[in-house]
Scaffold this active site. Structure first.
Site, short mmCIF file in Angstrom:
data_model
loop_
_atom_site.label_atom_id
_atom_site.label_comp_id
_atom_site.label_asym_id
_atom_site.label_seq_id
_atom_site.Cartn_x
_atom_site.Cartn_y
_atom_site.Cartn_z
N ASP A 114 0.85 -1.19 0.00
CA ASP A 114 0.00 0.00 0.00
C ASP A 114 0.89 1.25 0.00
O ASP A 114 1.55 1.55 0.99
CB ASP A 114 -0.87 -0.05 1.26
CG ASP A 114 -1.81 1.14 1.37
OD1 ASP A 114 -1.67 2.10 0.59
OD2 ASP A 114 -2.69 1.09 2.25
N TYR A 174 -11.60 14.15 -3.27
CA TYR A 174 -10.77 13.58 -4.34
C TYR A 174 -10.11 14.71 -5.14
O TYR A 174 -8.91 14.69 -5.41
CB TYR A 174 -11.68 12.73 -5.22
CG TYR A 174 -11.08 12.12 -6.45
CD1 TYR A 174 -10.17 11.06 -6.36
CD2 TYR A 174 -11.44 12.54 -7.73
CE1 TYR A 174 -9.65 10.46 -7.49
CE2 TYR A 174 -10.94 11.95 -8.87
CZ TYR A 174 -10.04 10.91 -8.75
OH TYR A 174 -9.52 10.32 -9.87
N1 LIG Z 1 -10.91 5.78 -14.53
C1 LIG Z 1 -11.16 7.11 -14.58
O1 LIG Z 1 -12.17 7.57 -15.13
C2 LIG Z 1 -10.17 8.08 -13.97
C3 LIG Z 1 -10.41 9.45 -14.17
C4 LIG Z 1 -9.52 10.37 -13.62
C5 LIG Z 1 -8.41 9.92 -12.91
N2 LIG Z 1 -8.22 8.57 -12.74
C6 LIG Z 1 -7.03 8.19 -11.96
O2 LIG Z 1 -6.31 7.20 -12.66
C7 LIG Z 1 -5.66 6.31 -11.74
C8 LIG Z 1 -6.01 4.88 -12.06
O3 LIG Z 1 -7.43 4.73 -12.07
P1 LIG Z 1 -8.14 3.41 -12.60
O4 LIG Z 1 -9.47 3.83 -13.12
O5 LIG Z 1 -7.22 2.63 -13.47
O6 LIG Z 1 -8.37 2.64 -11.21
P2 LIG Z 1 -8.54 1.08 -10.90
O7 LIG Z 1 -9.27 1.01 -9.61
O8 LIG Z 1 -9.12 0.35 -12.07
O9 LIG Z 1 -7.04 0.56 -10.68
C9 LIG Z 1 -6.27 1.09 -9.65
C10 LIG Z 1 -5.33 0.02 -9.11
O10 LIG Z 1 -4.57 0.66 -8.07
C11 LIG Z 1 -4.51 -0.19 -6.94
N3 LIG Z 1 -4.35 0.65 -5.75
C12 LIG Z 1 -5.26 1.54 -5.26
N4 LIG Z 1 -4.78 2.12 -4.15
C13 LIG Z 1 -3.55 1.60 -3.94
C14 LIG Z 1 -2.57 1.81 -2.95
N5 LIG Z 1 -2.77 2.65 -1.93
N6 LIG Z 1 -1.40 1.11 -3.02
C15 LIG Z 1 -1.20 0.23 -4.04
N7 LIG Z 1 -2.11 -0.02 -5.00
C16 LIG Z 1 -3.27 0.66 -4.96
C17 LIG Z 1 -5.81 -0.98 -6.96
O11 LIG Z 1 -5.70 -2.21 -6.26
C18 LIG Z 1 -6.06 -1.16 -8.46
O12 LIG Z 1 -5.53 -2.39 -8.95
C19 LIG Z 1 -6.11 6.78 -10.35
O13 LIG Z 1 -5.15 7.64 -9.79
C20 LIG Z 1 -7.40 7.54 -10.63
O14 LIG Z 1 -7.67 8.48 -9.64
C21 LIG Z 1 -9.06 7.65 -13.24
#
Ligand SMILES: NC(=O)c1ccc[n+]([C@@H]2O[C@H](COP(=O)([O-])OP(=O)(O)OC[C@H]3O[C@@H](n4cnc5c(N)ncnc54)[C@H](O)[C@@H]3O)[C@@H](O)[C@H]2O)c1
Length: 263
Positions: free
Chosen positions: A68, A167
């Site tokens: 984490d 967020y």
């Molecule tokens: N999907 C969207 O629409 C979107 C939009 C804007 C920003 N984001 C950003 O993009 C990034 C990825 O998003 P996503 O949609 O791929 O998310 P997701 O949930 O599909 O994947 C995120 C991965 O990160 C891991 N994770 C989360 N917190 C963690 C921690 N503290 N330590 C280690 N691993 C951790 C989770 O287990 C997961 O496998 C994030 O920072 C999110 O805020 C996503």
């Protein structure tokens, strides 16, 4: 380092939260574009191992780093483990993040009805995770005179989202942190930038893609009327991580289908 637009010139990259979604695609893109090794972090071991295997499919080294990143000691240990495996980290991608449970659009409690117990988990990964990992990699980058830090933030942090105030605070905090770090380490050949995503179709947002009515509403503000793909984000991150981006620092690049255009 060469100036090859696509080549990462044998760099060693660490991608946080790379077990699925955007992070997974970034890890694969860095592998495809010339990284010599990729460290795949996630707090789910099976996800990290599976993506590390995919990276190895490109014929390069990979290590799964399970832990984490919101915990400072864990982040330091993960970066140490990575360095012991393949040497100092050249590229850090702070991707791990969490926008909280998504059940619909506009169905989250307003900020004034929430409390610190609910804020913590969003600040922990989205802000402290970035501080922790960046703190862990910068000493060796500064010492070696080169390095890339790319953080994945959100348009919520640039232009605000009514239901995502905490967020947005965390993501905007990362942008401010990035500008400050960029000013502190530029003279050592290290760059720091952000990529700000709009709505990207990932496991975290799959409930939108599965509901045609919600999807239509969600896409209305987008000029390019489709969800973003993890590949769209990975392309921008790969460029910012490359030697070709050596004169770009302290910036936030929107990858958002035209959702917002002003800074
Ligand atoms: N999907 C969207 O629409 C979107 C939009 C804007 C920003 N984001 C950003 O993009 C990034 C990825 O998003 P996503 O949609 O791929 O998310 P997701 O949930 O599909 O994947 C995120 C991965 O990160 C891991 N994770 C989360 N917190 C963690 C921690 N503290 N330590 C280690 N691993 C951790 C989770 O287990 C997961 O496998 C994030 O920072 C999110 O805020 C996503």
């Amino acid at each position: 380092m060469t100036d090859d637009l696509a080549g990462l010139d044998g760099a060693f990259a660490l991608v946080t939260g790379a077990g699925r979604g955007i992070g997974r695609e970034i890890a694969l893109s860095l592998a495809r574009h010339g990284a010599r090794a990729v460290a795949v972090n996630d707090y789910f071991a099976d996800r990290a191992e599976s993506v590390a295997d995919e990276v190895r499919g490109f014929g390069i080294d990979a290590v799964a780093l399970v832990g984490d990143v919101s915990d400072h000691g864990t982040a330091l240990r993960l970066v140490d483990t990575a360095a012991n495996a393949f040497g100092a980290v050249d590229i850090l991608v702070n991707n791990a993040g969490n926008a909280g449970p998504l059940n619909g659009i506009g169905d989250r409690a307003p900020f004034w009805e929430t409390g610190p117990d609910e804020w913590g988990p969003w600040l922990d990964t989205n802000l402290y995770g970035v501080l922790n990992c960046t703190r862990a990699v910068l000493p060796s980058m500064v010492e070696s005179g080169s390095g890339r830090v790319v953080s994945v933030i959100s348009d919520a942090g640039r232009v605000g989202e009514p239901d995502l105030a905490v967020y947005a605070a965390a993501k905007a905090g990362v942008a401010g942190f990035t500008r400050s770090i960029a000013k502190a380490v530029g003279r050592y050949g290290v760059t720091a930038n952000c990529v700000a995503c709009g709505y990207i179709d990932t496991p975290a947002t799959s409930m939108l893609a599965q509901n045609p009515e919600l999807l239509t509403r969600a896409l209305r503000p987008y000029q390019i009327r489709r969800p973003g793909r993890p590949k769209d984000v990975a392309a921008a991150v790969t460029f910012l991580a490359s030697p070709a981006a050596s004169w770009i620092t302290g910036q936030t690049y929107p990858v958002n289908g035209g959702y917002s255009m002003a800074q």
